[in-house]
Design an enzyme around this catalytic site. Structure first.
Site, PDB file in Angstrom:
ATOM      1  N   ILE A 148      -4.561  -2.856  -7.948  1.00  0.00           N
ATOM      2  CA  ILE A 148      -4.889  -2.249  -6.657  1.00  0.00           C
ATOM      3  C   ILE A 148      -4.061  -0.991  -6.428  1.00  0.00           C
ATOM      4  O   ILE A 148      -4.552   0.000  -5.915  1.00  0.00           O
ATOM      5  CB  ILE A 148      -4.641  -3.236  -5.498  1.00  0.00           C
ATOM      6  N   GLY A 149      -2.779  -1.050  -6.803  1.00  0.00           N
ATOM      7  CA  GLY A 149      -1.904   0.092  -6.563  1.00  0.00           C
ATOM      8  C   GLY A 149      -0.669   0.055  -7.436  1.00  0.00           C
ATOM      9  O   GLY A 149      -0.331  -0.972  -8.011  1.00  0.00           O
ATOM     10  N   VAL A 192       0.749  -3.546  -7.543  1.00  0.00           N
ATOM     11  CA  VAL A 192       0.001  -4.514  -6.745  1.00  0.00           C
ATOM     12  C   VAL A 192      -1.304  -4.841  -7.459  1.00  0.00           C
ATOM     13  O   VAL A 192      -2.068  -3.945  -7.809  1.00  0.00           O
ATOM     14  CB  VAL A 192      -0.273  -3.990  -5.318  1.00  0.00           C
ATOM     15  N   ASP A 231       8.154   2.935   7.918  1.00  0.00           N
ATOM     16  CA  ASP A 231       7.338   3.569   6.868  1.00  0.00           C
ATOM     17  C   ASP A 231       5.881   3.644   7.316  1.00  0.00           C
ATOM     18  O   ASP A 231       4.966   3.298   6.572  1.00  0.00           O
ATOM     19  CB  ASP A 231       7.465   2.785   5.562  1.00  0.00           C
ATOM     20  N   LYS A 239       2.499   5.123   7.901  1.00  0.00           N
ATOM     21  CA  LYS A 239       1.628   6.179   7.391  1.00  0.00           C
ATOM     22  C   LYS A 239       0.277   5.538   7.072  1.00  0.00           C
ATOM     23  O   LYS A 239       0.195   4.312   6.898  1.00  0.00           O
ATOM     24  CB  LYS A 239       2.238   6.850   6.154  1.00  0.00           C
ATOM     25  N   ASN A 268      -0.108   2.788   4.452  1.00  0.00           N
ATOM     26  CA  ASN A 268       0.480   1.471   4.702  1.00  0.00           C
ATOM     27  C   ASN A 268      -0.250   0.700   5.801  1.00  0.00           C
ATOM     28  O   ASN A 268       0.263  -0.269   6.338  1.00  0.00           O
ATOM     29  CB  ASN A 268       1.961   1.591   5.036  1.00  0.00           C
TER      30      ASN A 268
END
Length: 197
Positions: free
Chosen positions: A44-45, A52, A161, A163, A166
């Site tokens: 995913i990331g 992830v 954090d 943004k 997120n």
């Protein structure tokens, strides 16, 4: 670093001490969760310290996002403290607009956090793909984000954090705040922090 794996309070997280709503502490007697309990579906990331994956729990139809953190990359004390704060914060979270931790376990070289899978993707991707939100969407997302941040503040947690990358969207189109890598838990509600993030 094994202290990163001590967790208290939850019903679903395995290999931990459980605290019931009455405050009674009980020991989870289920088998320990391990990486082999999950089948990798896709990536995913990828971040500086973690990857992830979309995973499926074997023997079930449940999908999760598994955050895999390399112990080798967590050599600096501040990085270990951030990871510990992330896990400890996720354990106490119980809010519809904040990501939920289901399992936490480790191998010799990796730490794994198994979280909700939000199939709507990142708010950033949605903005990039479909353009600006309507006024109705903006009001909804702002209200949900305000509730999520208000909940964190009620737990003496500062997110630090925020943004669009997120903020995830779940299958119902609601926001889910994720990535607690820079979170800070204050000792009391009146405490202040001056850490540069």
């Amino acid at each position: 670093m094994d202290d990163l794996m001590h967790i208290s309070r939850t019903e679903k997280i395995s290999e931990i001490t459980l605290t019931t709503s009455a405050g009674k502490v009980v020991r989870d007697k289920s088998e320990r969760t391990k990486i082999e309990d999950f089948k990798q579906v896709s990536v995913i990331g990828q971040g500086a310290f973690a990857k992830v994956l979309l995973v499926k729990r074997r023997g079930t139809s449940k999908y999760y996002a598994m955050k895999i953190i390399s112990r080798r990359k967590l050599r600096k004390k501040i990085q270990i403290e951030h990871t510990k704060a992330e896990k400890e914060s996720l354990v106490i979270m119980d809010h519809p607009f904040v990501i939920k931790l289901h399992y936490a376990f480790h191998t010799a070289d990796k730490l794994m956090l198994v979280l909700d899978y939000c199939n709507g993707g990142e708010l950033f991707y949605t903005l990039e793909t479909y353009g600006p939100f309507t006024e109705v969407q903006t009001r909804l997302y702002t209200a949900e984000l305000s509730l999520a941040l208000g909940y964190l503040h009620s737990q003496s947690i500062i997110f630090r954090d925020l943004k669009p990358e997120n903020i995830l969207l779940d299958s119902g189109g609601h926001i889910v705040l994720t990535d607690f890598g820079l979170v800070k838990k204050l000792e009391n509600p009146d405490a202040k922090t001056s850490t540069f993030c």
